[in-house]
Design a protein around this motif. Structure first.
Motif, PDB file in Angstrom:
ATOM      1  N   ILE A   1      -2.195   9.675   4.038  1.00  0.00           N
ATOM      2  CA  ILE A   1      -1.050   8.974   4.610  1.00  0.00           C
ATOM      3  C   ILE A   1      -1.425   8.304   5.923  1.00  0.00           C
ATOM      4  O   ILE A   1      -1.032   7.159   6.196  1.00  0.00           O
ATOM      5  N   ALA A   2      -2.216   8.980   6.743  1.00  0.00           N
ATOM      6  CA  ALA A   2      -2.613   8.412   8.038  1.00  0.00           C
ATOM      7  C   ALA A   2      -3.365   7.100   7.865  1.00  0.00           C
ATOM      8  O   ALA A   2      -3.277   6.202   8.714  1.00  0.00           O
TER       9      ALA A   2
ATOM     10  N   LEU B   1       0.951   2.924  10.722  1.00  0.00           N
ATOM     11  CA  LEU B   1       2.349   3.102  11.100  1.00  0.00           C
ATOM     12  C   LEU B   1       3.012   1.741  11.279  1.00  0.00           C
ATOM     13  O   LEU B   1       2.330   0.765  11.640  1.00  0.00           O
ATOM     14  N   PRO B   2       4.309   1.623  11.043  1.00  0.00           N
ATOM     15  CA  PRO B   2       5.222   2.672  10.578  1.00  0.00           C
ATOM     16  C   PRO B   2       5.044   2.956   9.087  1.00  0.00           C
ATOM     17  O   PRO B   2       4.395   2.198   8.360  1.00  0.00           O
ATOM     18  N   LEU B   3       5.661   4.039   8.638  1.00  0.00           N
ATOM     19  CA  LEU B   3       5.648   4.456   7.249  1.00  0.00           C
ATOM     20  C   LEU B   3       7.076   4.626   6.741  1.00  0.00           C
ATOM     21  O   LEU B   3       7.983   4.919   7.521  1.00  0.00           O
ATOM     22  N   PHE B   4       7.242   4.456   5.454  1.00  0.00           N
ATOM     23  CA  PHE B   4       8.527   4.767   4.824  1.00  0.00           C
ATOM     24  C   PHE B   4       8.293   5.883   3.809  1.00  0.00           C
ATOM     25  O   PHE B   4       7.464   5.752   2.910  1.00  0.00           O
TER      26      PHE B   4
ATOM     27  N   GLU C   1       5.049   4.808   1.743  1.00  0.00           N
ATOM     28  CA  GLU C   1       4.660   3.398   1.712  1.00  0.00           C
ATOM     29  C   GLU C   1       4.340   2.901   3.111  1.00  0.00           C
ATOM     30  O   GLU C   1       5.011   3.264   4.085  1.00  0.00           O
ATOM     31  N   ALA C   2       3.337   2.052   3.186  1.00  0.00           N
ATOM     32  CA  ALA C   2       3.029   1.404   4.455  1.00  0.00           C
ATOM     33  C   ALA C   2       4.142   0.449   4.820  1.00  0.00           C
ATOM     34  O   ALA C   2       4.709  -0.236   3.955  1.00  0.00           O
ATOM     35  N   GLY C   3       4.501   0.396   6.105  1.00  0.00           N
ATOM     36  CA  GLY C   3       5.510  -0.561   6.547  1.00  0.00           C
ATOM     37  C   GLY C   3       5.013  -1.987   6.364  1.00  0.00           C
ATOM     38  O   GLY C   3       3.824  -2.277   6.560  1.00  0.00           O
ATOM     39  N   LEU C   4       5.909  -2.869   5.957  1.00  0.00           N
ATOM     40  CA  LEU C   4       5.554  -4.267   5.705  1.00  0.00           C
ATOM     41  C   LEU C   4       6.315  -5.174   6.647  1.00  0.00           C
ATOM     42  O   LEU C   4       7.517  -4.989   6.865  1.00  0.00           O
ATOM     43  N   GLU C   5       5.623  -6.163   7.184  1.00  0.00           N
ATOM     44  CA  GLU C   5       6.255  -7.145   8.058  1.00  0.00           C
ATOM     45  C   GLU C   5       6.698  -8.336   7.222  1.00  0.00           C
ATOM     46  O   GLU C   5       5.868  -9.013   6.617  1.00  0.00           O
ATOM     47  N   GLY C   6       7.984  -8.566   7.188  1.00  0.00           N
ATOM     48  CA  GLY C   6       8.460  -9.695   6.406  1.00  0.00           C
ATOM     49  C   GLY C   6       9.944  -9.611   6.153  1.00  0.00           C
ATOM     50  O   GLY C   6      10.662  -8.800   6.746  1.00  0.00           O
ATOM     51  N   ARG C   7      10.420 -10.438   5.249  1.00  0.00           N
ATOM     52  CA  ARG C   7      11.827 -10.531   4.916  1.00  0.00           C
ATOM     53  C   ARG C   7      12.098  -9.806   3.600  1.00  0.00           C
ATOM     54  O   ARG C   7      11.287  -9.850   2.671  1.00  0.00           O
ATOM     55  N   GLU C   8      13.257  -9.153   3.530  1.00  0.00           N
ATOM     56  CA  GLU C   8      13.624  -8.406   2.327  1.00  0.00           C
ATOM     57  C   GLU C   8      14.497  -9.298   1.446  1.00  0.00           C
ATOM     58  O   GLU C   8      15.629  -9.637   1.803  1.00  0.00           O
ATOM     59  N   ILE C   9      13.945  -9.673   0.301  1.00  0.00           N
ATOM     60  CA  ILE C   9      14.600 -10.614  -0.607  1.00  0.00           C
ATOM     61  C   ILE C   9      14.791  -9.947  -1.962  1.00  0.00           C
ATOM     62  O   ILE C   9      13.898  -9.254  -2.464  1.00  0.00           O
ATOM     63  N   GLU C  10      15.970 -10.148  -2.568  1.00  0.00           N
ATOM     64  CA  GLU C  10      16.253  -9.580  -3.879  1.00  0.00           C
ATOM     65  C   GLU C  10      16.538 -10.690  -4.877  1.00  0.00           C
ATOM     66  O   GLU C  10      16.987 -11.781  -4.506  1.00  0.00           O
TER      67      GLU C  10
ATOM     68  N   ALA D   1       0.839  -1.200   0.000  1.00  0.00           N
ATOM     69  CA  ALA D   1       0.000   0.000   0.000  1.00  0.00           C
ATOM     70  C   ALA D   1       0.875   1.251   0.000  1.00  0.00           C
ATOM     71  O   ALA D   1       1.913   1.296   0.667  1.00  0.00           O
ATOM     72  N   TYR D   2       0.450   2.281  -0.727  1.00  0.00           N
ATOM     73  CA  TYR D   2       1.256   3.498  -0.847  1.00  0.00           C
ATOM     74  C   TYR D   2       0.374   4.666  -1.248  1.00  0.00           C
ATOM     75  O   TYR D   2      -0.779   4.496  -1.674  1.00  0.00           O
ATOM     76  N   THR D   3       0.913   5.850  -1.142  1.00  0.00           N
ATOM     77  CA  THR D   3       0.316   7.046  -1.710  1.00  0.00           C
ATOM     78  C   THR D   3       1.443   7.967  -2.162  1.00  0.00           C
ATOM     79  O   THR D   3       2.584   7.842  -1.701  1.00  0.00           O
TER      80      THR D   3
END
Length: 383
Positions: free
Chosen positions: A199-200, A204-207, A245-254, A177-179
């Motif tokens: 944005i609200a 939270l958190p936000l990036f 961007e809405a904060g996301l819970e998870g692992r950062e994979i590239e 999710a983003y704006t």
């Protein structure tokens, strides 16, 4: 021969193809580009290619630079710059502006213009605006000079996080999710109020990020809405268009994508493990303190197959060419979402892109060779 049909003919007289390596630039990612160029200059096969290093200063001047990779590295936290390695103080390098010639020229205020010879292909190692965003690619298309990487449209879309997400969503590829907060909106009181309200709703958190920048420059993590305005202003120092961007819970994979003769393929994936006191993968964590990159990422066979499939799908959705790095989050509920795509990922010694391909059986020098050969085979213009 028209520009649409312009095809390279390197080595027609038996000479090695001549590669113009262009780096630096006006964006906030200048130092990363210089470091990338140093790594490429060390690794490129000099028995196979002749090299012409061209740096673009912070001010936008194209300069002939010393072929000294050691001076281009990030050392003890000190960031390199093109101005430090330029061979002539006011020298200006120009590429051809017509498909009738590939002659590169050096001009100074005290001497007559000096021909530096023709180039067969350009390896553009610029990151961020004025280089990675389709601007340089457009100039090279007009000149009829082949180049490594994506064309004008894919480069522009890949640079703009908003339009990357829009296109991925249209292809059924998940995004968070983003704006977006545009400059005109933020500069009026009513616009600011509307932006804060949108944005609200993201929670939270936000990036908060510059919409058209990379290398984690200008990014803030916001855990309290009281800090939102300052975070937006920080992002606006780098780009008047801001994405939240809405904060996301998870692992950062590239995952790295490379175009082979039979089409794009994906590498084994990597996982970013941010350590120390860093809350996210910001500039210092990425380039100064070097957070750990685990290759291959500890994923199941099914998870690995899925991220590789989605990485290629994202590459194809944007119409990328040559190479790209696709950054994902593996969420706690098992869903994959694409965070962003980089059409010219870093090639520094600590960059994930070459490391992922090395773990997949394609070494650094071979990787550069594959990219150059693909560019030499490809025509400029509509394709």
């Amino acid at each position: 021969m028209s520009i649409e049909q312009h095809s390279p003919n390197p080595g027609a007289s038996g000479a090695k193809p001549r590669v113009a390596i262009v780096f630096g630039g006006r964006s906030s990612e200048h130092a990363i580009s210089v470091s990338t160029a140093g790594s490429v200059l060390k690794a490129i096969d000099r028995t196979k290619y002749e090299v012409l290093p061209i740096g673009i200063t912070h001010e936008g001047r194209w300069a002939l630079v010393s072929d000294e990779p050691a001076r281009m590295a990030i050392t003890d936290g000190k960031l390199p710059a093109v101005s430090q390695i330029a061979e002539s103080g006011d020298g200006q390098v120009t590429l051809p502006v017509s498909p009738d010639s590939r002659e590169v020229v050096l001009a100074t205020s005290t001497e007559a213009p000096k021909a530096l010879g023709e180039v067969d292909v350009v390896l553009p190692l610029l990151h961020g605006p004025w280089g990675e965003d389709g601007t340089l690619q457009g100039m090279l298309e007009l000149s009829g000079v082949p180049y490594v990487g994506s064309g004008v449209l894919a480069s522009a879309v890949g640079m703009d996080k908003e339009f990357t997400k829009r296109i991925l969503q249209s292809h059924g590829i998940g995004v968070g999710a983003y704006t977006v907060v545009k400059s005109r909106e933020w500069e009026s009181e009513a616009g600011r109020a509307a932006a804060r309200e949108r944005i609200a709703e993201l929670g939270l958190p936000l990036f908060v990020k510059p919409c058209r920048a990379g290398s984690s420059v200008g990014i803030s993590k916001v855990k309290d809405l009281a800090d939102l305005d300052a975070a937006i202003e920080e992002a606006r120092r780098h780009d008047p268009k801001v994405i939240v961007e809405a904060g996301l819970e998870g692992r950062e994979i590239e995952c790295a994508v490379l175009e082979f003769e039979d089409g794009p393929r994906a590498s084994v994936p990597a996982e970013i493990l941010v350590g120390g006191d860093y809350e996210f993968y910001d500039f210092d964590a990425k380039y100064i303190d070097s957070s750990e990159v685990q290759i291959p990422a500890k994923l199941t066979e099914d998870e690995t197959a899925e991220i590789r499939r989605q990485a290629v799908a994202a590459f194809e959705a944007l119409g990328c060419e040559g190479l790209a790095r696709v950054d994902f989050f593996l969420l706690t509920d098992g869903r994959w979402v694409v965070n962003e795509i980089n059409t010219m990922p870093g090639f520094t010694p600590i960059s994930a892109y070459p490391k992922m391909w090395e773990a997949s059986g394609v070494g650094y020098a071979e990787l550069i060779d594959r990219l150059l050969q693909a560019a030499l085979r490809r025509s400029t213009g509509l394709r």
